[in-house]
Design a protein around this motif. Sequence first.
Motif, PDB file in Angstrom:
ATOM      1  N   ARG A  78       0.831  -1.209   0.000  1.00  0.00           N
ATOM      2  CA  ARG A  78       0.000   0.000   0.000  1.00  0.00           C
ATOM      3  C   ARG A  78       0.869   1.264   0.000  1.00  0.00           C
ATOM      4  NH1 ARG A  78      -5.407  -0.808   2.040  1.00  0.00           N
ATOM      5  NH2 ARG A  78      -5.287   1.021   3.403  1.00  0.00           N
ATOM      6  N   THR A  79       2.027   1.204   0.655  1.00  0.00           N
ATOM      7  CA  THR A  79       2.922   2.355   0.671  1.00  0.00           C
ATOM      8  C   THR A  79       3.516   2.605  -0.707  1.00  0.00           C
ATOM      9  OG1 THR A  79       3.457   1.948   2.999  1.00  0.00           O
ATOM     10  CG2 THR A  79       4.956   3.364   1.766  1.00  0.00           C
ATOM     11  N   VAL A  80       3.980   1.537  -1.359  1.00  0.00           N
ATOM     12  CA  VAL A  80       4.507   1.682  -2.722  1.00  0.00           C
ATOM     13  C   VAL A  80       3.398   2.156  -3.655  1.00  0.00           C
ATOM     14  CG1 VAL A  80       5.528   0.468  -4.696  1.00  0.00           C
ATOM     15  CG2 VAL A  80       6.323  -0.022  -2.368  1.00  0.00           C
ATOM     16  N   LEU A  81       2.201   1.608  -3.490  1.00  0.00           N
ATOM     17  CA  LEU A  81       1.066   2.001  -4.324  1.00  0.00           C
ATOM     18  C   LEU A  81       0.784   3.500  -4.175  1.00  0.00           C
ATOM     19  CD1 LEU A  81      -1.355   1.331  -6.151  1.00  0.00           C
ATOM     20  CD2 LEU A  81      -2.651   0.777  -4.071  1.00  0.00           C
ATOM     21  N   ALA A  82       0.804   4.014  -2.963  1.00  0.00           N
ATOM     22  CA  ALA A  82       0.565   5.446  -2.748  1.00  0.00           C
ATOM     23  C   ALA A  82       1.575   6.277  -3.529  1.00  0.00           C
ATOM     24  CB  ALA A  82       0.625   5.766  -1.258  1.00  0.00           C
ATOM     25  N   ASN A  83       2.833   5.862  -3.512  1.00  0.00           N
ATOM     26  CA  ASN A  83       3.868   6.580  -4.261  1.00  0.00           C
ATOM     27  C   ASN A  83       3.612   6.527  -5.756  1.00  0.00           C
ATOM     28  OD1 ASN A  83       5.106   6.913  -1.760  1.00  0.00           O
ATOM     29  ND2 ASN A  83       7.143   6.465  -2.547  1.00  0.00           N
ATOM     30  N   VAL A  84       3.239   5.349  -6.240  1.00  0.00           N
ATOM     31  CA  VAL A  84       3.017   5.163  -7.679  1.00  0.00           C
ATOM     32  C   VAL A  84       1.826   5.999  -8.151  1.00  0.00           C
ATOM     33  CG1 VAL A  84       2.321   3.482  -9.436  1.00  0.00           C
ATOM     34  CG2 VAL A  84       4.103   2.896  -7.788  1.00  0.00           C
ATOM     35  N   LEU A  85       0.745   6.008  -7.404  1.00  0.00           N
ATOM     36  CA  LEU A  85      -0.435   6.782  -7.789  1.00  0.00           C
ATOM     37  C   LEU A  85      -0.154   8.278  -7.758  1.00  0.00           C
ATOM     38  CD1 LEU A  85      -3.285   4.841  -5.933  1.00  0.00           C
ATOM     39  CD2 LEU A  85      -2.666   4.697  -8.355  1.00  0.00           C
ATOM     40  N   GLN A  86       0.699   8.708  -6.847  1.00  0.00           N
ATOM     41  CA  GLN A  86       1.051  10.120  -6.751  1.00  0.00           C
ATOM     42  C   GLN A  86       1.947  10.550  -7.905  1.00  0.00           C
ATOM     43  OE1 GLN A  86       2.329  12.136  -2.869  1.00  0.00           O
ATOM     44  NE2 GLN A  86       4.289  11.992  -3.916  1.00  0.00           N
ATOM     45  N   ASP A  87       2.705   9.626  -8.454  1.00  0.00           N
ATOM     46  CA  ASP A  87       3.691   9.945  -9.505  1.00  0.00           C
ATOM     47  C   ASP A  87       3.034  10.418 -10.793  1.00  0.00           C
ATOM     48  OD1 ASP A  87       6.627   9.342 -10.712  1.00  0.00           O
ATOM     49  OD2 ASP A  87       5.097   8.610 -12.107  1.00  0.00           O
ATOM     50  N   SER A  88       2.033   9.699 -11.271  1.00  0.00           N
ATOM     51  CA  SER A  88       1.437   9.979 -12.580  1.00  0.00           C
ATOM     52  C   SER A  88       0.119   9.225 -12.678  1.00  0.00           C
ATOM     53  CB  SER A  88       2.383   9.557 -13.706  1.00  0.00           C
ATOM     54  OG  SER A  88       2.757   8.188 -13.569  1.00  0.00           O
ATOM     55  N   ASN A  89      -0.589   9.433 -13.782  1.00  0.00           N
ATOM     56  CA  ASN A  89      -1.861   8.739 -13.985  1.00  0.00           C
ATOM     57  C   ASN A  89      -2.136   8.615 -15.478  1.00  0.00           C
ATOM     58  OD1 ASN A  89      -3.414  11.319 -14.732  1.00  0.00           O
ATOM     59  ND2 ASN A  89      -2.615  11.796 -12.681  1.00  0.00           N
ATOM     60  N   GLY A  90      -3.287   8.060 -15.819  1.00  0.00           N
ATOM     61  CA  GLY A  90      -3.593   7.842 -17.221  1.00  0.00           C
ATOM     62  C   GLY A  90      -3.709   9.112 -18.029  1.00  0.00           C
ATOM     63  N   LYS A  91      -4.049  10.217 -17.371  1.00  0.00           N
ATOM     64  CA  LYS A  91      -4.207  11.492 -18.074  1.00  0.00           C
ATOM     65  C   LYS A  91      -2.881  12.245 -18.187  1.00  0.00           C
ATOM     66  CE  LYS A  91      -8.106  13.451 -17.374  1.00  0.00           C
ATOM     67  NZ  LYS A  91      -9.241  14.195 -16.750  1.00  0.00           N
ATOM     68  N   TYR A  92      -2.077  12.190 -17.129  1.00  0.00           N
ATOM     69  CA  TYR A  92      -0.755  12.836 -17.110  1.00  0.00           C
ATOM     70  C   TYR A  92       0.267  11.742 -16.790  1.00  0.00           C
ATOM     71  CZ  TYR A  92      -3.678  16.954 -17.030  1.00  0.00           C
ATOM     72  OH  TYR A  92      -4.630  17.894 -17.356  1.00  0.00           O
ATOM     73  N   GLN A  93       0.916  11.253 -17.838  1.00  0.00           N
ATOM     74  CA  GLN A  93       1.624   9.981 -17.728  1.00  0.00           C
ATOM     75  C   GLN A  93       3.072  10.089 -17.269  1.00  0.00           C
ATOM     76  OE1 GLN A  93       0.936   7.929 -21.448  1.00  0.00           O
ATOM     77  NE2 GLN A  93      -1.138   7.370 -20.829  1.00  0.00           N
ATOM     78  N   THR A  94       3.532  11.303 -16.998  1.00  0.00           N
ATOM     79  CA  THR A  94       4.847  11.469 -16.374  1.00  0.00           C
ATOM     80  C   THR A  94       4.697  12.374 -15.165  1.00  0.00           C
ATOM     81  OG1 THR A  94       5.521  13.470 -17.581  1.00  0.00           O
ATOM     82  CG2 THR A  94       5.941  11.316 -18.649  1.00  0.00           C
ATOM     83  N   GLU A  95       5.630  12.246 -14.249  1.00  0.00           N
ATOM     84  CA  GLU A  95       5.597  13.079 -13.048  1.00  0.00           C
ATOM     85  C   GLU A  95       5.691  14.554 -13.418  1.00  0.00           C
ATOM     86  OE1 GLU A  95       7.737  13.263  -8.639  1.00  0.00           O
ATOM     87  OE2 GLU A  95       8.752  12.259 -10.301  1.00  0.00           O
ATOM     88  N   THR A  96       6.508  14.866 -14.416  1.00  0.00           N
ATOM     89  CA  THR A  96       6.680  16.259 -14.837  1.00  0.00           C
ATOM     90  C   THR A  96       5.367  16.840 -15.369  1.00  0.00           C
ATOM     91  OG1 THR A  96       9.002  15.878 -15.381  1.00  0.00           O
ATOM     92  CG2 THR A  96       7.955  17.812 -16.362  1.00  0.00           C
ATOM     93  N   GLU A  97       4.689  16.078 -16.238  1.00  0.00           N
ATOM     94  CA  GLU A  97       3.407  16.539 -16.776  1.00  0.00           C
ATOM     95  C   GLU A  97       2.403  16.791 -15.648  1.00  0.00           C
ATOM     96  OE1 GLU A  97       1.765  13.870 -19.621  1.00  0.00           O
ATOM     97  OE2 GLU A  97       3.511  13.920 -20.928  1.00  0.00           O
ATOM     98  N   PHE A  98       2.360  15.873 -14.720  1.00  0.00           N
ATOM     99  CA  PHE A  98       1.400  15.968 -13.616  1.00  0.00           C
ATOM    100  C   PHE A  98       1.693  17.197 -12.753  1.00  0.00           C
ATOM    101  CE2 PHE A  98      -0.607  13.503  -9.844  1.00  0.00           C
ATOM    102  CZ  PHE A  98      -1.804  14.182 -10.036  1.00  0.00           C
ATOM    103  N   ARG A  99       2.956  17.376 -12.389  1.00  0.00           N
ATOM    104  CA  ARG A  99       3.325  18.512 -11.540  1.00  0.00           C
ATOM    105  C   ARG A  99       3.117  19.840 -12.282  1.00  0.00           C
ATOM    106  NH1 ARG A  99       2.239  16.668  -6.958  1.00  0.00           N
ATOM    107  NH2 ARG A  99       2.202  14.485  -7.522  1.00  0.00           N
ATOM    108  N   ASN A 100       3.392  19.877 -13.586  1.00  0.00           N
ATOM    109  CA  ASN A 100       3.154  21.097 -14.365  1.00  0.00           C
ATOM    110  C   ASN A 100       1.672  21.462 -14.356  1.00  0.00           C
ATOM    111  OD1 ASN A 100       5.850  21.407 -14.981  1.00  0.00           O
ATOM    112  ND2 ASN A 100       5.693  20.488 -17.028  1.00  0.00           N
ATOM    113  N   LYS A 101       0.819  20.460 -14.473  1.00  0.00           N
ATOM    114  CA  LYS A 101      -0.619  20.711 -14.441  1.00  0.00           C
ATOM    115  C   LYS A 101      -1.041  21.295 -13.094  1.00  0.00           C
ATOM    116  CE  LYS A 101      -4.860  20.818 -15.720  1.00  0.00           C
ATOM    117  NZ  LYS A 101      -5.304  21.855 -16.688  1.00  0.00           N
ATOM    118  N   LEU A 102      -0.505  20.762 -12.011  1.00  0.00           N
ATOM    119  CA  LEU A 102      -0.827  21.294 -10.687  1.00  0.00           C
ATOM    120  C   LEU A 102      -0.364  22.742 -10.558  1.00  0.00           C
ATOM    121  CD1 LEU A 102       0.112  18.193  -8.500  1.00  0.00           C
ATOM    122  CD2 LEU A 102      -2.190  19.042  -8.954  1.00  0.00           C
TER     123      LEU A 102
END
Length: 424
Positions: free
Chosen positions: A42-66
């Motif tokens: 569950r801890t690794v899963l939390a990290n993975v879900l926070q990293d990216s998702n189907g809409k923003y598939q890299t950490e950079t894209e996701f953080r830029n959107k935020l």
Amino acid sequence: MFKKVELQQGVTLYIRKSDQFKTVNFSVKWKSTLDEKKAAARTVLANVLQDSNGKYQTETEFRNKLDELYGTVLYMDVAKRGDTHIVSLNAECVNDEYLAEGGVLDEVISLMQSVIFEPNLVDGQFDEAIVNREKRSVKERIRSVYDDKARYAQKRMLELLRPDSPVSTSTYGKEEDIEALTSEALLATYENMLREDEIDIYIVGDIDEDVMVEKVKSLFAFNGRTVHARPTVRQTVTEQPVEVRHVMEKQEMKQGKLHLGFSTPIAFDHPDYMKMQVANGIFGGFAHSKLFMNVREKESMAYYASSSYSSHYGLLYVTAGIDAELEEKAVSLINAQLLALQQGDITDLELEQTKALLANGIKSAFDSARGQIEVFDQYKELDEHFTADTLIFGWEAVTKKDVQAMASEIMLEIVYLLSGRESK
């Protein structure tokens, strides 16, 4: 304090309209019985879900959107409370009414929906490169405990005091379980968490409650689930040991770390819980306490000395940084402070200062939306209608005799010293 809305069986929304903040805060909490192997996944899963998702598939894209959303903060974390492991998705964004153009709130809710229901999958599995990276990150977090000698000493003391118990179970799991974790197992953990965990959703801000309830119902379409009762408190009290255990371990270090473990029958769901909070405050919880004033200040025997009350496990801890050769004197002086409480040696000033600091602590927590969520999520287990004043009135009612009675329930079980190899 919070309006409660049952969305599905086992899925509850707690919403609080407040003009106290210019932001809107969200928290989605998945709760399951604490298990060390499950905690690792569950801890690794939390990290993975926070990293990216189907809409923003890299950490950079996701953080830029935020960042585009006026610096919206979104993160996941894990915690444990009693026998419960908690995975949280938290977000905070500016309220639309303070912007020239609205729409931020809806976009943030949509982002949260993507994090929850649209994970970043490759051929139906979590991206192995991301999984491996986050596994390394969690293992580094676990290893960091060994570099912080005070945290390591506390960890070892708990393992000795209550082996194979929730109190000594790591929130993050064990390194070997993380290392063995596969993308397939992580996907199964994700599906199980969404399908079976008890879910509490929190929203705090100056929002239209009815509109927000409908949005959550529409976008966070969790299925109902049967929630199995989990003990909120693990009663850990045993009869007074015939002999207190003394354990010493050595590492390459200078300052000794002295940790004492005490048991008490007064746990979170006990009627005398608030009395024990006051007793702990006078014993060692604050800078005016007996431990601080007598062990650290008056006798200069410790670099630091304090106590903490772990109410969900019915335990109380004392921690002190000392020169290892002073262990016997330090333990004797710590015990003397507890004995003083047990004999009723409590001043009016100690009692009033403790009550004031407890009250200030809860008021400070209520000064932030995140604090309101976290405090309510804990105390609603006792009373869903509680307020800060409820707690403050409870502390105010505690007398010296109450503190003396609580101190008499505190029993020393273990003395643990982590010292340098040259000591003793």
